[in-house]
Scaffold this active site. Structure first.
Site, PDB file in Angstrom:
ATOM      1  N   CYS A  67       0.833  -1.208   0.000  1.00  0.00           N
ATOM      2  CA  CYS A  67       0.000   0.000   0.000  1.00  0.00           C
ATOM      3  C   CYS A  67       0.872   1.264   0.000  1.00  0.00           C
ATOM      4  CB  CYS A  67      -0.919  -0.011   1.220  1.00  0.00           C
ATOM      5  SG  CYS A  67      -2.088   1.361   1.214  1.00  0.00           S
ATOM      6  N   CYS A  71       0.326   4.788   6.998  1.00  0.00           N
ATOM      7  CA  CYS A  71      -0.320   4.600   8.309  1.00  0.00           C
ATOM      8  C   CYS A  71       0.654   3.889   9.264  1.00  0.00           C
ATOM      9  CB  CYS A  71      -1.597   3.785   8.151  1.00  0.00           C
ATOM     10  SG  CYS A  71      -2.615   4.395   6.783  1.00  0.00           S
ATOM     11  N   CYS A  74       0.239   0.148  10.326  1.00  0.00           N
ATOM     12  CA  CYS A  74      -0.216  -0.877   9.380  1.00  0.00           C
ATOM     13  C   CYS A  74       0.910  -1.693   8.756  1.00  0.00           C
ATOM     14  CB  CYS A  74      -1.049  -0.232   8.281  1.00  0.00           C
ATOM     15  SG  CYS A  74      -1.772  -1.496   7.193  1.00  0.00           S
ATOM     16  N   CYS A 111     -16.530  -9.461   5.192  1.00  0.00           N
ATOM     17  CA  CYS A 111     -15.915  -8.161   4.955  1.00  0.00           C
ATOM     18  C   CYS A 111     -14.635  -8.319   4.133  1.00  0.00           C
ATOM     19  CB  CYS A 111     -15.609  -7.511   6.301  1.00  0.00           C
ATOM     20  SG  CYS A 111     -14.868  -5.892   6.111  1.00  0.00           S
ATOM     21  N   CYS A 142     -19.622  -6.493   3.262  1.00  0.00           N
ATOM     22  CA  CYS A 142     -18.924  -5.299   3.741  1.00  0.00           C
ATOM     23  C   CYS A 142     -17.625  -5.200   2.948  1.00  0.00           C
ATOM     24  CB  CYS A 142     -18.624  -5.449   5.236  1.00  0.00           C
ATOM     25  SG  CYS A 142     -17.603  -4.120   5.898  1.00  0.00           S
ATOM     26  N   CYS A 202     -19.630   1.698   8.586  1.00  0.00           N
ATOM     27  CA  CYS A 202     -18.857   1.023   9.636  1.00  0.00           C
ATOM     28  C   CYS A 202     -17.622   1.889   9.839  1.00  0.00           C
ATOM     29  CB  CYS A 202     -18.481  -0.385   9.182  1.00  0.00           C
ATOM     30  SG  CYS A 202     -17.344  -1.222  10.314  1.00  0.00           S
ATOM     31  N   ARG A 274     -17.993  -3.023  17.774  1.00  0.00           N
ATOM     32  CA  ARG A 274     -17.256  -4.257  17.486  1.00  0.00           C
ATOM     33  C   ARG A 274     -15.920  -4.305  18.219  1.00  0.00           C
ATOM     34  NH1 ARG A 274     -16.912  -4.914  11.780  1.00  0.00           N
ATOM     35  NH2 ARG A 274     -19.024  -5.697  11.992  1.00  0.00           N
TER      36      ARG A 274
HETATM   37  N1  SAM Z   1      -6.781   0.468   3.099  1.00  0.00           N
HETATM   38  C1  SAM Z   1      -8.071   0.699   3.583  1.00  0.00           C
HETATM   39  C2  SAM Z   1      -8.128   1.796   4.626  1.00  0.00           C
HETATM   40  O1  SAM Z   1      -7.105   2.151   5.170  1.00  0.00           O
HETATM   41  O2  SAM Z   1      -9.244   2.257   4.892  1.00  0.00           O
HETATM   42  C3  SAM Z   1      -8.751  -0.552   4.135  1.00  0.00           C
HETATM   43  C4  SAM Z   1      -7.932  -1.539   4.925  1.00  0.00           C
HETATM   44  S1  SAM Z   1      -7.203  -0.922   6.438  1.00  0.00           S
HETATM   45  C5  SAM Z   1      -6.110  -2.246   6.854  1.00  0.00           C
HETATM   46  C6  SAM Z   1      -8.569  -1.032   7.599  1.00  0.00           C
HETATM   47  C7  SAM Z   1      -8.343  -0.662   9.024  1.00  0.00           C
HETATM   48  O3  SAM Z   1      -7.575  -1.662   9.675  1.00  0.00           O
HETATM   49  C8  SAM Z   1      -7.580   0.594   9.320  1.00  0.00           C
HETATM   50  O4  SAM Z   1      -8.352   1.746   9.205  1.00  0.00           O
HETATM   51  C9  SAM Z   1      -7.198   0.377  10.778  1.00  0.00           C
HETATM   52  O5  SAM Z   1      -8.218   0.872  11.632  1.00  0.00           O
HETATM   53  C10 SAM Z   1      -7.143  -1.135  10.901  1.00  0.00           C
HETATM   54  N2  SAM Z   1      -5.775  -1.606  11.192  1.00  0.00           N
HETATM   55  C11 SAM Z   1      -4.754  -1.698  10.330  1.00  0.00           C
HETATM   56  N3  SAM Z   1      -3.639  -2.150  10.945  1.00  0.00           N
HETATM   57  C12 SAM Z   1      -3.959  -2.342  12.246  1.00  0.00           C
HETATM   58  C13 SAM Z   1      -3.246  -2.763  13.383  1.00  0.00           C
HETATM   59  N4  SAM Z   1      -1.950  -3.094  13.329  1.00  0.00           N
HETATM   60  N5  SAM Z   1      -3.888  -2.853  14.572  1.00  0.00           N
HETATM   61  C14 SAM Z   1      -5.198  -2.518  14.648  1.00  0.00           C
HETATM   62  N6  SAM Z   1      -5.938  -2.104  13.600  1.00  0.00           N
HETATM   63  C15 SAM Z   1      -5.331  -2.000  12.413  1.00  0.00           C
HETATM   64  C1  DTB Z   2     -11.365  -2.753  11.360  1.00  0.00           C
HETATM   65  O1  DTB Z   2     -11.709  -1.768  12.027  1.00  0.00           O
HETATM   66  N1  DTB Z   2     -10.515  -3.685  11.775  1.00  0.00           N
HETATM   67  C2  DTB Z   2     -10.281  -4.662  10.752  1.00  0.00           C
HETATM   68  C3  DTB Z   2     -11.284  -4.236   9.639  1.00  0.00           C
HETATM   69  N2  DTB Z   2     -11.794  -3.010  10.141  1.00  0.00           N
HETATM   70  C4  DTB Z   2     -10.866  -4.153   8.254  1.00  0.00           C
HETATM   71  C5  DTB Z   2      -8.857  -4.743  10.323  1.00  0.00           C
HETATM   72  C6  DTB Z   2      -7.909  -5.036  11.451  1.00  0.00           C
HETATM   73  C7  DTB Z   2      -6.569  -5.207  10.851  1.00  0.00           C
HETATM   74  C8  DTB Z   2      -5.549  -5.670  11.846  1.00  0.00           C
HETATM   75  C9  DTB Z   2      -4.192  -5.795  11.227  1.00  0.00           C
HETATM   76  C10 DTB Z   2      -4.091  -6.829  10.148  1.00  0.00           C
HETATM   77  O2  DTB Z   2      -4.592  -7.983  10.324  1.00  0.00           O
HETATM   78  O3  DTB Z   2      -3.443  -6.570   9.115  1.00  0.00           O
HETATM   79 FE1  SF4 Z   3      -2.915   1.152   3.335  1.00  0.00          FE
HETATM   80 FE2  SF4 Z   3      -2.845  -0.032   5.699  1.00  0.00          FE
HETATM   81 FE3  SF4 Z   3      -3.202   2.568   5.570  1.00  0.00          FE
HETATM   82 FE4  SF4 Z   3      -5.174   0.921   4.726  1.00  0.00          FE
HETATM   83  S1  SF4 Z   3      -4.409   1.128   6.823  1.00  0.00           S
HETATM   84  S2  SF4 Z   3      -4.413   2.771   3.702  1.00  0.00           S
HETATM   85  S3  SF4 Z   3      -3.915  -0.752   3.924  1.00  0.00           S
HETATM   86  S4  SF4 Z   3      -1.348   1.450   4.916  1.00  0.00           S
END
Ligand code: SAM
Ligand code: DTB
Ligand code: SF4
Length: 328
Positions: A67, A71, A74, A111, A142, A202, A274
């Protein structure tokens, strides 16, 4: 004063006007003695939901890694060395079989998550097919695909999308400490697009990123003060992944996490709250406290997107011990 704010919310969940949760009023909730806070949250929860029912959703990462965003939490950002492989968009039949398996093990919602800043039109088209076919299995659908451009929410709605997940993640003033490649306003615009076409929203966030209590309250104020609060509010506990900038952040106290769930329940009485990422590291007792505090939805299945989640046997055993039934 707190009861007054609750009374302003109509049974439909639509806010009546100018009343708002101030950040201070939410901080006051956090400061209550633990037992008083939980009692209030349970009372609100019982007034609006079956207290023994928990909705279960299963997640699938349909496009993993690589990506462009930064973030700080992430593992899928291309900027960090986390060991997550960059994969292509999954094939339609693989997604449909994963959805069928999720349905057969008891999930009511499926989802689909993609590691995109937002979908290009050529990305969106195959996802629309996935949504149609997952919906045809009798599951709620979702998707979480990042920021949407004009016209994309309409296409998702037409394909049969029930929910769009798009998190605000934290308070506005902390956002820039965690993400620099987009703004809070960008997130709000996508949320408006989703709301405008009638897809359920959501939207939640992550705690344990080093934010203050007042910033946790600030996130909840943003969500609760929306013209129509989200139907679903995921509260994630940061899953620390080696290689991300937030790895090594001081862990959040378990009671503070439960307090966040309780404050979400009180400020958003009609929303599903959730209990999302972070359950693997929580004891059964901590999860039970979260359910008592008003959490009524979880992610179900061994994997979230790239990180682990409790296996279904552990969740089934926990539900059985607590007398919780999965709900549709
Ligand atoms: N890329 C899209 C976005 O950022 O909206 C969708 C996927 S992104 C992985 C969805 C959500 O996963 C993020 O907004 C964040 O709240 C959650 N997330 C990602 N990494 C995480 C982590 N290490 N621990 C907890 N939540 C995480
Ligand atoms: C949300 O709030 N939590 C989920 C879903 N929406 C997409 C994602 C959590 C991701 C946790 C880190 C991972 O597994 O990569
Ligand atoms: Fe990309 Fe992860 Fe950020 Fe979603 S949360 S925009 S997957 S870096």
């Amino acid at each position: 004063m707190l009861e007054q704010t609750i009374d302003f919310i109509k049974p439909s969940g639509v806010r009546t006007g100018i009343e708002r949760w101030s950040v201070d009023a939410i901080v006051t909730l956090f400061e209550l003695p633990f037992s008083d806070l939980i009692y209030r949250a349970q009372t609100v929860h019982r007034a609006h939901f079956d207290p023994n029912a928990v909705q279960v959703s299963t997640l699938l990462s349909i496009k993993t890694g690589g990506c462009s965003e930064d973030c700080g939490y992430c593992p899928q950002s291309a900027r960090y060395q986390t060991g997550v492989e960059n994969e292509e968009l999954m094939a339609l039949d693989e997604v449909v079989s994963a959805a069928r398996a999720a349905r057969d093990s008891g999930a009511s919602r499926f989802c689909m998550g993609a590691a995109w800043r937002g979908p290009k039109q050529r990305d969106l088209e195959p996802v629309l097919k996935m949504i149609q076919q997952v919906k045809a299995l009798g599951l709620e659908t979702c998707a979480t695909l990042g920021m949407l451009k004009e016209g994309q929410a309409e296409q998702l709605k037409q394909a049969g999308l029930d929910y769009y997940n798009h998190n605000l993640d934290t308070a506005p003033e902390f956002y820039g400490e965690v993400i620099s490649t987009r703004t809070y306003q960008d997130r709000l615009e996508t949320l408006d697009r989703v709301r405008d076409v009638g897809i359920n929203v959501c939207c939640g966030g992550i705690v344990g990123m080093g934010e203050s209590r007042s910033q946790r309250a600030g996130l909840l104020a943003q969500l609760a003060n929306m013209e129509q609060p989200p139907e679903s509010v995921p509260i994630n506990l940061l899953t620390q992944v080696e290689g991300t900038p937030l790895a090594g952040t001081e862990a959040l106290d378990a009671f503070e996490f439960v307090r966040t769930i309780a404050a979400a329940r009180i400020t958003m009485p009609h929303s599903s709250v959730r209990l999302s990422a972070g359950r693997t590291g929580m004891s059964d007792e901590m999860q039970a406290l979260c359910f008592i505090a008003g959490a009524n939805s979880i992610f179900y299945g061994e994997k979230l997107l790239t990180t682990g989640n409790p296996d279904v046997e552990r969740d089934r055993a926990l539900f059985a011990k607590l007398g919780i039934k999965g709900m549709n």
